[in-house]
Design a protein around this motif. Structure first.
Motif, PDB file in Angstrom:
ATOM      1  N   ALA A  82      80.066 -33.998 -63.458  1.00 43.82           N
ATOM      2  CA  ALA A  82      80.193 -32.322 -62.494  1.00 43.82           C
ATOM      3  C   ALA A  82      78.079 -32.281 -62.485  1.00 43.82           C
ATOM      4  CB  ALA A  82      80.297 -31.061 -63.493  1.00 43.82           C
ATOM      5  N   ALA A  83      77.411 -31.782 -61.041  1.00 42.56           N
ATOM      6  CA  ALA A  83      76.064 -31.851 -61.412  1.00 42.56           C
ATOM      7  C   ALA A  83      76.374 -31.206 -60.262  1.00 42.56           C
ATOM      8  CB  ALA A  83      75.941 -33.071 -60.710  1.00 42.56           C
ATOM      9  N   ALA A  84      74.890 -30.513 -59.871  1.00 40.76           N
ATOM     10  CA  ALA A  84      74.634 -28.964 -59.682  1.00 40.76           C
ATOM     11  C   ALA A  84      73.440 -29.619 -58.577  1.00 40.76           C
ATOM     12  CB  ALA A  84      73.808 -28.410 -60.507  1.00 40.76           C
ATOM     13  N   LYS A  85      73.628 -28.985 -57.296  1.00 44.48           N
ATOM     14  CA  LYS A  85      72.432 -29.351 -56.560  1.00 44.48           C
ATOM     15  C   LYS A  85      71.991 -28.102 -55.928  1.00 44.48           C
ATOM     16  CE  LYS A  85      73.222 -29.969 -51.860  1.00 44.48           C
ATOM     17  NZ  LYS A  85      73.596 -30.080 -50.465  1.00 44.48           N
ATOM     18  N   LYS A  86      70.598 -28.101 -55.661  1.00 39.90           N
ATOM     19  CA  LYS A  86      70.298 -26.633 -55.816  1.00 39.90           C
ATOM     20  C   LYS A  86      71.440 -25.859 -54.418  1.00 39.90           C
ATOM     21  CE  LYS A  86      67.028 -23.625 -54.835  1.00 39.90           C
ATOM     22  NZ  LYS A  86      65.019 -23.063 -55.225  1.00 39.90           N
ATOM     23  N   CYS A  87      71.795 -24.720 -54.669  1.00 38.46           N
ATOM     24  CA  CYS A  87      71.936 -24.003 -53.363  1.00 38.46           C
ATOM     25  C   CYS A  87      71.349 -22.684 -52.898  1.00 38.46           C
ATOM     26  CB  CYS A  87      74.000 -23.125 -53.948  1.00 38.46           C
ATOM     27  SG  CYS A  87      73.909 -22.420 -52.486  1.00 38.46           S
ATOM     28  N   ASP A  88      70.747 -23.415 -51.330  1.00 37.84           N
ATOM     29  CA  ASP A  88      69.769 -22.545 -50.809  1.00 37.84           C
ATOM     30  C   ASP A  88      70.564 -20.787 -50.746  1.00 37.84           C
ATOM     31  OD1 ASP A  88      67.720 -24.108 -51.384  1.00 37.84           O
ATOM     32  OD2 ASP A  88      68.112 -25.250 -49.154  1.00 37.84           O
ATOM     33  N   ALA A  89      71.035 -21.258 -49.696  1.00 35.46           N
ATOM     34  CA  ALA A  89      71.864 -19.564 -50.148  1.00 35.46           C
ATOM     35  C   ALA A  89      72.150 -18.788 -50.795  1.00 35.46           C
ATOM     36  CB  ALA A  89      73.368 -20.409 -49.417  1.00 35.46           C
ATOM     37  N   MET A  90      72.944 -19.019 -52.597  1.00 35.55           N
ATOM     38  CA  MET A  90      72.666 -17.940 -52.928  1.00 35.55           C
ATOM     39  C   MET A  90      71.714 -18.063 -54.225  1.00 35.55           C
ATOM     40  SD  MET A  90      74.794 -16.606 -55.276  1.00 35.55           S
ATOM     41  CE  MET A  90      76.910 -17.860 -55.502  1.00 35.55           C
ATOM     42  N   ALA A  91      70.460 -19.135 -53.383  1.00 33.84           N
ATOM     43  CA  ALA A  91      69.574 -18.593 -54.557  1.00 33.84           C
ATOM     44  C   ALA A  91      68.999 -17.305 -53.682  1.00 33.84           C
ATOM     45  CB  ALA A  91      68.268 -19.240 -53.829  1.00 33.84           C
ATOM     46  N   GLY A  92      68.233 -17.505 -52.135  1.00 27.77           N
ATOM     47  CA  GLY A  92      68.136 -16.175 -51.183  1.00 27.77           C
ATOM     48  C   GLY A  92      68.719 -15.217 -51.666  1.00 27.77           C
ATOM     49  N   LEU A  93      70.416 -15.296 -51.903  1.00 27.34           N
ATOM     50  CA  LEU A  93      71.457 -13.647 -52.051  1.00 27.34           C
ATOM     51  C   LEU A  93      71.138 -13.865 -53.441  1.00 27.34           C
ATOM     52  CD1 LEU A  93      74.269 -15.351 -50.933  1.00 27.34           C
ATOM     53  CD2 LEU A  93      73.066 -13.162 -49.796  1.00 27.34           C
ATOM     54  N   LEU A  94      70.123 -13.990 -54.411  1.00 23.88           N
ATOM     55  CA  LEU A  94      69.648 -13.485 -55.969  1.00 23.88           C
ATOM     56  C   LEU A  94      68.794 -13.368 -56.250  1.00 23.88           C
ATOM     57  CD1 LEU A  94      71.713 -16.153 -58.253  1.00 23.88           C
ATOM     58  CD2 LEU A  94      72.794 -14.450 -57.285  1.00 23.88           C
ATOM     59  N   GLU A  95      67.978 -13.601 -54.852  1.00 24.37           N
ATOM     60  CA  GLU A  95      66.719 -12.665 -54.612  1.00 24.37           C
ATOM     61  C   GLU A  95      66.460 -11.805 -54.665  1.00 24.37           C
ATOM     62  OE1 GLU A  95      62.755 -14.227 -51.964  1.00 24.37           O
ATOM     63  OE2 GLU A  95      63.663 -16.049 -53.103  1.00 24.37           O
ATOM     64  N   GLU A  96      67.459 -11.370 -53.027  1.00 20.88           N
ATOM     65  CA  GLU A  96      67.623 -10.751 -52.129  1.00 20.88           C
ATOM     66  C   GLU A  96      68.032  -9.396 -53.336  1.00 20.88           C
ATOM     67  OE1 GLU A  96      70.367  -8.619 -49.018  1.00 20.88           O
ATOM     68  OE2 GLU A  96      69.741 -10.413 -48.782  1.00 20.88           O
ATOM     69  N   ALA A  97      68.632  -9.341 -54.102  1.00 24.50           N
ATOM     70  CA  ALA A  97      69.895  -9.135 -55.491  1.00 24.50           C
ATOM     71  C   ALA A  97      68.372  -7.641 -56.559  1.00 24.50           C
ATOM     72  CB  ALA A  97      70.428  -9.596 -56.232  1.00 24.50           C
ATOM     73  N   THR A  98      67.382  -9.286 -57.172  1.00 25.72           N
ATOM     74  CA  THR A  98      66.280  -8.832 -57.591  1.00 25.72           C
ATOM     75  C   THR A  98      65.430  -8.047 -56.833  1.00 25.72           C
ATOM     76  OG1 THR A  98      66.645 -11.203 -58.932  1.00 25.72           O
ATOM     77  CG2 THR A  98      63.775  -9.479 -58.973  1.00 25.72           C
ATOM     78  N   GLY A  99      65.234  -7.733 -55.152  1.00 28.03           N
ATOM     79  CA  GLY A  99      64.473  -7.325 -55.130  1.00 28.03           C
ATOM     80  C   GLY A  99      65.172  -5.969 -54.965  1.00 28.03           C
ATOM     81  N   ILE A 100      66.475  -5.967 -54.831  1.00 30.47           N
ATOM     82  CA  ILE A 100      67.248  -4.781 -54.012  1.00 30.47           C
ATOM     83  C   ILE A 100      66.606  -3.356 -55.920  1.00 30.47           C
ATOM     84  CG2 ILE A 100      69.243  -3.059 -54.620  1.00 30.47           C
ATOM     85  CD1 ILE A 100      69.763  -5.061 -52.309  1.00 30.47           C
ATOM     86  N   ILE A 101      66.858  -4.347 -57.422  1.00 29.11           N
ATOM     87  CA  ILE A 101      66.743  -3.616 -58.307  1.00 29.11           C
ATOM     88  C   ILE A 101      64.826  -3.124 -58.217  1.00 29.11           C
ATOM     89  CG2 ILE A 101      66.246  -4.416 -60.593  1.00 29.11           C
ATOM     90  CD1 ILE A 101      68.470  -6.453 -61.056  1.00 29.11           C
ATOM     91  N   GLU A 102      64.469  -3.805 -57.820  1.00 22.42           N
ATOM     92  CA  GLU A 102      62.659  -3.565 -57.749  1.00 22.42           C
ATOM     93  C   GLU A 102      62.494  -2.726 -56.786  1.00 22.42           C
ATOM     94  OE1 GLU A 102      60.410  -7.114 -57.236  1.00 22.42           O
ATOM     95  OE2 GLU A 102      61.245  -8.330 -59.206  1.00 22.42           O
TER      96      GLU A 102
END
Length: 178
Positions: A82-102
């Motif tokens: 089990a290994a993780a590879k950065k998911c650019d799509a999720m990173a962007g979606l979570l950044e958008e969620a943070t922006g909504i909060i801000e």
């Protein structure tokens, strides 16, 4: 392209194919996504105004932890670490969620409407990913993996419905009057 030979697992065929390698790579991508979502959801819960939405985020946090464990089972069934590879799509979606909060005021239904929007974007990404990965697994004969991915896919769809119910039940209407 030359492919490396892998031990044959008990879940199917094609372990040495380029398609199988692509499948593993995409599993690593969603694994990263789930792990980062598990840390973002508590922040979304804390930012939520509605107790119903906060409870939905708490429930989804626990479900996301189960999705991580399920993906770890999938890797094991496939004879992979089990290994993780950065998911650019999720990173962007979570950044958008943070922006909504801000960008929204604390204690408002507008913020909740925005959080639901952000969460549903995440859910739709996950639904698309798990649905496709399930089909990939079917095509390679990984029947045990298909079953696990189907369970997660069904859970993601149920979460999306629950978020819609909250939005349509009261959040959107109240947000429109603020």
């Amino acid at each position: 392209m030359a492919t490396k030979k892998k031990p044959t697992g008990n879940t199917g065929k094609m372990e040495d194919s380029e398609f199988h390698e692509f499948f593993i790579d995409e599993l690593k991508d969603i694994y990263w996504a789930e792990k980062h979502l598990a840390t973002a959801l508590p922040k979304m819960k804390k930012a939520a105004t509605s107790p119903d939405l906060a409870a939905a985020f708490e429930k989804h946090t626990e479900e996301t932890k189960m999705h991580i464990a399920t993906l770890e089972q999938v890797f094991e069934l496939l004879g992979e670490k089990a290994a993780a590879k950065k998911c650019d799509a999720m990173a962007g979606l979570l950044e958008e969620a943070t922006g909504i909060i801000e960008d929204t005021d604390k204690g408002t239904m507008i913020r909740d409407a925005g959080l639901i929007l952000a969460a549903q974007k995440v859910e739709h990404y996950e639904i698309a990913t798990y649905g496709t990965l399930r089909v990939f697994a079917e095509n390679m004969g990984h029947t045990d993996v298909v079953d696990l991915l189907t369970q997660t896919l069904d859970n993601e769809k149920a979460t999306d419905v629950a978020l819609t119910t909250i939005a349509e039940g009261f959040v959107n209407e109240q947000a429109a009057t603020e």
